[in-house]
Design an enzyme around this catalytic site. Structure first.
Site, PDB file in Angstrom:
ATOM      1  N   LYS A  76       0.849  -1.201   0.000  1.00 40.42           N
ATOM      2  CA  LYS A  76       0.000   0.000   0.000  1.00 40.42           C
ATOM      3  C   LYS A  76       0.880   1.245   0.000  1.00 40.42           C
ATOM      4  O   LYS A  76       1.921   1.270   0.668  1.00 40.42           O
ATOM      5  CB  LYS A  76      -0.897  -0.038   1.248  1.00 40.42           C
ATOM      6  CG  LYS A  76      -1.947   1.063   1.327  1.00 40.42           C
ATOM      7  CD  LYS A  76      -2.841   0.850   2.559  1.00 40.42           C
ATOM      8  CE  LYS A  76      -3.907   1.914   2.704  1.00 40.42           C
ATOM      9  NZ  LYS A  76      -4.808   1.657   3.851  1.00 40.42           N
ATOM     10  N   SER A 151      -9.758   1.656   3.217  1.00 35.79           N
ATOM     11  CA  SER A 151      -8.949   2.469   2.330  1.00 35.79           C
ATOM     12  C   SER A 151      -7.957   1.652   1.500  1.00 35.79           C
ATOM     13  O   SER A 151      -7.419   2.165   0.531  1.00 35.79           O
ATOM     14  CB  SER A 151      -8.184   3.525   3.133  1.00 35.79           C
ATOM     15  OG  SER A 151      -7.288   2.903   4.041  1.00 35.79           O
ATOM     16  N   SER A 175      -9.697  -0.770   7.361  1.00 35.62           N
ATOM     17  CA  SER A 175      -9.215  -0.591   5.990  1.00 35.62           C
ATOM     18  C   SER A 175      -8.561  -1.794   5.347  1.00 35.62           C
ATOM     19  O   SER A 175      -8.297  -1.762   4.143  1.00 35.62           O
ATOM     20  CB  SER A 175      -8.242   0.582   5.929  1.00 35.62           C
ATOM     21  OG  SER A 175      -8.962   1.770   5.865  1.00 35.62           O
TER      22      SER A 175
HETATM   23  N1  GLN Z   1     -12.889   3.799   6.775  1.00 35.49           N
HETATM   24  C1  GLN Z   1     -12.330   4.122   8.053  1.00 35.49           C
HETATM   25  C2  GLN Z   1     -11.940   5.582   8.044  1.00 35.49           C
HETATM   26  O1  GLN Z   1     -12.192   6.205   7.092  1.00 35.49           O
HETATM   27  C3  GLN Z   1     -11.164   3.261   8.332  1.00 35.49           C
HETATM   28  C4  GLN Z   1      -9.938   3.718   7.654  1.00 35.49           C
HETATM   29  C5  GLN Z   1      -8.751   2.866   7.966  1.00 35.49           C
HETATM   30  O2  GLN Z   1      -8.852   1.809   8.578  1.00 35.49           O
HETATM   31  N2  GLN Z   1      -7.588   3.359   7.575  1.00 35.49           N
HETATM   32  O3  GLN Z   1     -11.394   6.080   8.979  1.00 35.49           O
END
Ligand code: GLN
Length: 474
Positions: A76, A151, A175
């Protein structure tokens, strides 16, 4: 060639029925073929081939193959690889190159993994759909009009499309697990502190963990084992000994397994297909000798609120370092220093990131600190107590990964609160710091993947993956 597990690939590599170079070229061809899907932000065409050739030579010369010998991996783009881009899918870091390697990356490399490139994501890992990226949307591998989740959407789509065998993601509130669920693969978030965060660009430091996206639980366990363990560069990395996850997994049997099923996770607003598939899988395990135990986690409704107060507070502080002076993007339009800061941040950050910086600054401000931030910290403690108590009675807590199957591109971008609800089931494990995994359990009536979410006690990744493996296989 279909490669569905590292074990399979490894035996072919070690018997020399195929070379690392051939494998890497195969994956690179597939990546090029999928270029319009924006799955990768950068591809290491030359470096990956050079690396593969070096590994082939090593084997030929009788060198000992590492645990991940020739494993084609994607990383990532918020995890540092020296000399490579580290955009975090943000314009503010568009041309930034990392000057050092993440500890996780060094450990993978030391076991002979091959990195194919860096994957797309929501900007600074803030989002649930990969739509908050400065590098474009990623389509869901099962329906191109839908999102892959986020994400770590690029990492999930890479593994699901066969553009990497395993990918690293980061998980702050879901994410890794949520996109794994949306893309029909396995997504593991380890216990907080299990993997060093050194070289992972910080979003919310008390939540962030590097996680693994893989086709199956064995591959996830192997990669976890290589990365896990104390690191002097991260004071929050744990001293807890790293076990053999494969033996821990083998020790798990369905017979007598106590699976906690919280009533709050099966609320009537849950998508009916998701409810049917997740319950169906739980019933299958019951038929094989597991015990389903009704439990209750009454504070569940507060998870999203507490999470978004705490992570935005931490993000507002962590992202202060991007000021145009030291890293990445700097505005052309600035008469003085203050305008340079303001304009660089205004032009460099996307909407969601700005929203969170503002929200986080607000909850930390003098008049509101006690009402919001302190209260949310207290809620965090309540969650920790509840989950500890629950896991004294059961081996694992089970429920859906996401309240709905993958949604359409653009469907939730107009309403951030709607988007935040995508994480309602994944956020609690991040609040408490326990390990959790998403494992595929089938397809809904539109042929979209659905994931089961499992949570175990601190440092029980082996048991967690062992249980998940029974679910995936049965
Ligand atoms: N979707 C969640 C957020 O927007 C989790 C994001 C993540 O785990 N990096 O914070």
């Amino acid at each position: 060639m279909k490669l569905s597990s590292y074990e399979d690939l490894r035996s072919r590599l070690l018997s020399r029925s195929i070379s690392c170079e051939e494998v890497v070229r195969l994956y690179l061809d597939r990546i090029d073929h999928h270029q319009s899907d924006n799955i990768y932000i950068s591809v290491f065409h030359e470096q990956a081939v050079e690396r593969a050739k070096a590994l082939d030579r090593k084997l030929m010369e009788g060198g000992k193959p590492g645990k991940l010998f020739g494993m084609p991996m994607a990383i990532k783009d918020n995890i540092a690889i020296k000399g490579a881009g580290l955009t975090c899918a943000s314009k503010i870091l568009e041309n930034y190159e990392s000057v050092y390697d993440a500890t996780a990356v060094l450990r993978l490399e030391a076991e002979d993994a091959v990195f194919l490139g860096k994957t797309n994501m929501d900007e600074f890992a803030m989002g649930s759909s990969n739509e908050n990226s400065a590098f474009g949307n990623v389509p869901n591998p099962y329906d191109k009009t839908r999102v892959p989740g986020g994400s770590s959407g690029g990492s999930a789509a890479a593994v699901a499309n066969g553009l990497a065998m395993v990918a690293l993601g980061s998980d702050t509130g879901g994410s890794v697990r949520q996109p794994a669920g949306f893309c029909n693969i396995v997504g593991l978030k380890p216990t907080y502190g299990r993997i060093s965060r050194y070289g992972l660009v910080a979003f919310a430091s008390s939540f962030d963990q590097i996680g693994v996206l893989a086709l199956n639980c064995d591959d996830a366990a192997l990669v976890l084992e290589v990365m896990a363990g104390k690191d002097e560069h991260d004071a929050t990395s744990s001293l807890h000994a790293v076990p053999s996850y494969s033996s821990d997994m083998a020790a798990v049997s369905v017979e007598g397994l106590r699976i906690g099923v919280p009533s709050e996770f099966f609320h009537e607003s849950l998508n009916p297909d998701v409810a049917r598939l997740v319950k169906g899988k739980l019933h299958e395990l019951r038929d094989k000798g597991a015990e389903l135990v009704d439990i209750t986690l009454p504070e569940s409704d507060y998870a999203i609120a507490a999470y978004y107060i705490l992570v935005t507070a931490e993000a507002s502080s962590n992202l202060a370092r991007f000021d145009g002076a030291r890293y990445g993007y700097r505005t052309d339009a600035a008469e003085d220093l203050a305008a340079m800061y303001v304009n660089s941040r205004t032009e460099g950050f996307g909407r969601e990131v700005k929203r969170r910086i503002m929200l986080g600054t607000y909850v930390l401000s003098a008049g509101y600190y006690d009402t919001y931030y302190k209260k949310a910290q207290q809620v965090r403690r309540v969650f920790q107590d509840r989950y500890r108590e629950a896991l004294q009675k059961v081996d694992v807590i089970a429920g859906p990964t996401s309240p709905f199957p993958p949604f359409g591109i653009g469907d939730k971008t107009g309403d951030p609160l709607e988007m935040y609800l995508a994480d309602v089931f994944t956020v609690p494990a991040s609040i408490v710091g326990m390990p959790a995994v998403s494992v595929p359990v089938g397809f809904d009536s539109l042929n979209l993947p659905v994931g089961m979410h499992l949570i175990c006690n601190f440092f029980e990744e082996g048991k967690l993956l062992g249980i998940a493996r029974h679910m995936q296989a049965s």
